[in-house]
Design a protein around this motif. Structure first.
Motif, PDB file in Angstrom:
ATOM      1  N   ARG A  99      64.188 -83.952  19.514  1.00 31.71           N
ATOM      2  CA  ARG A  99      62.962 -83.237  19.178  1.00 31.71           C
ATOM      3  C   ARG A  99      63.092 -82.549  17.815  1.00 31.71           C
ATOM      4  N   GLN A 102      62.865 -84.970  14.961  1.00 27.04           N
ATOM      5  CA  GLN A 102      61.553 -85.528  14.666  1.00 27.04           C
ATOM      6  C   GLN A 102      60.484 -84.482  14.388  1.00 27.04           C
ATOM      7  N   ALA A 142      54.591 -95.469  16.989  1.00 26.71           N
ATOM      8  CA  ALA A 142      54.499 -94.036  16.668  1.00 26.71           C
ATOM      9  C   ALA A 142      54.416 -93.227  17.951  1.00 26.71           C
ATOM     10  N   PHE A 143      53.570 -93.723  18.849  1.00 25.72           N
ATOM     11  CA  PHE A 143      53.338 -93.068  20.127  1.00 25.72           C
ATOM     12  C   PHE A 143      54.640 -92.936  20.903  1.00 25.72           C
ATOM     13  N   PHE A 144      55.392 -94.017  20.945  1.00 21.08           N
ATOM     14  CA  PHE A 144      56.588 -93.991  21.779  1.00 21.08           C
ATOM     15  C   PHE A 144      57.728 -93.182  21.163  1.00 21.08           C
ATOM     16  N   ALA A 146      57.356 -90.562  19.292  1.00 20.15           N
ATOM     17  CA  ALA A 146      56.972 -89.166  19.533  1.00 20.15           C
ATOM     18  C   ALA A 146      57.213 -88.799  20.994  1.00 20.15           C
ATOM     19  N   ALA A 147      56.849 -89.714  21.875  1.00 20.37           N
ATOM     20  CA  ALA A 147      56.979 -89.458  23.303  1.00 20.37           C
ATOM     21  C   ALA A 147      58.430 -89.229  23.703  1.00 20.37           C
ATOM     22  N   ILE A 148      59.301 -90.104  23.239  1.00 21.66           N
ATOM     23  CA  ILE A 148      60.708 -90.004  23.594  1.00 21.66           C
ATOM     24  C   ILE A 148      61.286 -88.672  23.145  1.00 21.66           C
ATOM     25  N   GLY A 150      59.863 -85.882  22.768  1.00 19.99           N
ATOM     26  CA  GLY A 150      59.368 -84.703  23.469  1.00 19.99           C
ATOM     27  C   GLY A 150      59.547 -84.697  24.970  1.00 19.99           C
ATOM     28  N   THR A 151      59.666 -85.859  25.574  1.00 18.78           N
ATOM     29  CA  THR A 151      59.650 -85.919  27.034  1.00 18.78           C
ATOM     30  C   THR A 151      60.787 -85.147  27.684  1.00 18.78           C
ATOM     31  N   MET A 169      61.431 -93.785  31.573  1.00 12.07           N
ATOM     32  CA  MET A 169      61.073 -93.840  30.165  1.00 12.07           C
ATOM     33  C   MET A 169      61.225 -95.247  29.598  1.00 12.07           C
ATOM     34  N   LEU A 172      58.246 -97.322  30.891  1.00  9.53           N
ATOM     35  CA  LEU A 172      57.002 -96.952  30.209  1.00  9.53           C
ATOM     36  C   LEU A 172      56.983 -97.497  28.778  1.00  9.53           C
ATOM     37  N   THR A 173      58.103 -97.368  28.111  1.00  6.91           N
ATOM     38  CA  THR A 173      58.173 -97.759  26.714  1.00  6.91           C
ATOM     39  C   THR A 173      58.051 -99.260  26.536  1.00  6.91           C
TER      40      THR A 173
ATOM     41  N   ALA B 142      54.361 -86.125  31.004  1.00  5.88           N
ATOM     42  CA  ALA B 142      55.212 -85.513  29.980  1.00  5.88           C
ATOM     43  C   ALA B 142      55.265 -86.409  28.752  1.00  5.88           C
ATOM     44  N   PHE B 143      55.450 -87.696  29.033  1.00  5.40           N
ATOM     45  CA  PHE B 143      55.559 -88.698  27.984  1.00  5.40           C
ATOM     46  C   PHE B 143      54.305 -88.707  27.111  1.00  5.40           C
ATOM     47  N   ALA B 146      53.734 -85.427  24.975  1.00  8.05           N
ATOM     48  CA  ALA B 146      54.636 -85.450  23.822  1.00  8.05           C
ATOM     49  C   ALA B 146      54.152 -86.460  22.789  1.00  8.05           C
ATOM     50  N   ALA B 147      53.728 -87.618  23.285  1.00  9.23           N
ATOM     51  CA  ALA B 147      53.291 -88.683  22.391  1.00  9.23           C
ATOM     52  C   ALA B 147      52.087 -88.268  21.568  1.00  9.23           C
ATOM     53  N   GLY B 150      52.822 -85.923  18.742  1.00  9.53           N
ATOM     54  CA  GLY B 150      53.563 -86.434  17.597  1.00  9.53           C
ATOM     55  C   GLY B 150      52.934 -87.594  16.855  1.00  9.53           C
ATOM     56  N   THR B 151      52.090 -88.349  17.531  1.00 12.92           N
ATOM     57  CA  THR B 151      51.608 -89.591  16.933  1.00 12.92           C
ATOM     58  C   THR B 151      50.824 -89.375  15.644  1.00 12.92           C
ATOM     59  N   SER B 154      52.898 -89.156  12.552  1.00 19.03           N
ATOM     60  CA  SER B 154      53.967 -90.125  12.354  1.00 19.03           C
ATOM     61  C   SER B 154      53.788 -90.923  11.060  1.00 19.03           C
ATOM     62  N   PHE B 156      54.428 -93.894  10.736  1.00 15.26           N
ATOM     63  CA  PHE B 156      53.954 -95.234  11.122  1.00 15.26           C
ATOM     64  C   PHE B 156      52.453 -95.398  10.911  1.00 15.26           C
TER      65      PHE B 156
END
Lengths: 188, 188
Positions: A99, A102, A142-144, A146-148, A150-151, A169, A172-173, B142-143, B146-147, B150-151, B154, B156
């Motif tokens: 976190r 990023q 970008a989504f993933f 960021a997600a990783i 923060g999760t 995770m 989902l990813t 959660a995922f 967070a996503a 951050g997205t 990003s 990206f």
DNA sequence: GTCTATATCGAGATAGAC
DNA sequence: GTCTATCTCGATATAGAC
């Protein structure tokens, strides 16, 4: 590479950065955590920026190993899968610091200004994305990422064990990055 | 609610917090951005913490409106859909600050210590998750929070327009939270 | 509402003894 | 490698004039 004293400093700094952010962490706090004085810390790192740099470098090093392994794969999709899994492993293992990597403004500035970091990030992104990926794939990436980041520190998942978190995770990813078909679903 | 002078301060602070983080933003920077002196800022907010509090409150207020609208829905799934869409809208509109809300150590501390904030966050989470959601659903939530945070910031997606970004994020999220079937896919 | 001026404190950083 | 002591600067915050 680093002396024992330096390693101790970097570990303490990492913890404090994750909790208070880089700007919110003073050298006094780092020194206190180690039970020494500020001067002792300055003996090993001549500036706070050097500590931030070293901590960031150490974390990126782990990512670099993952990238090297992934690139050894012949199949591009397999390479991305491997890389993604390793990134998730790291974010669960080193809970909190991904976190920081990023989202902390100081680290972001550093990653942008330091040429070797910029070059590495480009390589990493290139492996995560195909050359001619469409817009959705890029947004997914970008989504993933960021997600990783923060999760693992979310209040939603405080009580979930690391292994379950990791496995979910990954699923989902891979679904999101279209690295695997949906479990129980079929694309027409 | 707030005087024009106060509103100007809060806007400037929001921008600076998003770029430098709360700890990395000084009252001098806020004053400079407005072309006034520190003393003028202190005339309206007696401490830096009060500015952080006011900014956070203002952003949460928008979320609160979204929550109220969503709760008016009879169907729980529709309510969650509405809420999720509005959260994504907000994160695209107020690019950057959602990241601060969710990642800045100072704001996190504030959200934890300030009772009204804690209560609101509980309500928000309760609407995002069914009472008896399974582990995967909670990790998904959660995922996705967070996503979303951050997205928008990003590297990206720097060159992707807001509408495309918004639409794709909504699709990804609904797929993840199982609020809608996969486009072009069918569950067996 | 805004200014100048100032008090106070904690931060990053250095010098030199042990 | 660690200490005490100190420097300098910038940060939060206040006083009081306009």
């Amino acid at each position: 590479m680093y002396s024992p004293a330096q390693t101790r400093i970097l570990h303490a700094a990492l913890d404090l950065f994750a909790t208070h952010g880089v700007s919110g962490t003073s050298l006094q706090m780092i020194a206190d955590a180690l039970g020494v004085t500020k001067a002792a810390v300055y003996h090993r790192f001549k500036a706070k920026d050097d500590i931030v740099l070293a901590v960031t470098e150490a974390e990126l090093c782990k990512l670099e190993e993952a990238l090297t392994v992934a690139r050894a794969e012949n199949d591009a999709v397999e390479a991305r899968k491997l890389l993604v899994r390793r990134i998730i492993d790291l974010s669960v293992e080193r809970k909190g610091f991904v976190r920081v990597l990023q989202n902390d403004p100081v680290v972001i500035r550093l990653l942008g200004e330091h040429a070797p970091f910029r070059a590495f990030m480009s390589e990493l992104y290139a492996t995560l994305l195909d050359r001619d990926d469409d817009v959705e794939a890029r947004i997914s990436a970008a989504f993933f990422t960021a997600a990783i980041a923060g999760t693992t520190v979310s209040p939603f998942v405080d009580d979930i064990d690391a292994d379950t978190l990791r496995a979910t995770m990954i699923e989902l990813t891979e679904r999101m990055l279209k690295l695997a078909p949906l479990k129980g679903a079929r694309i027409r």
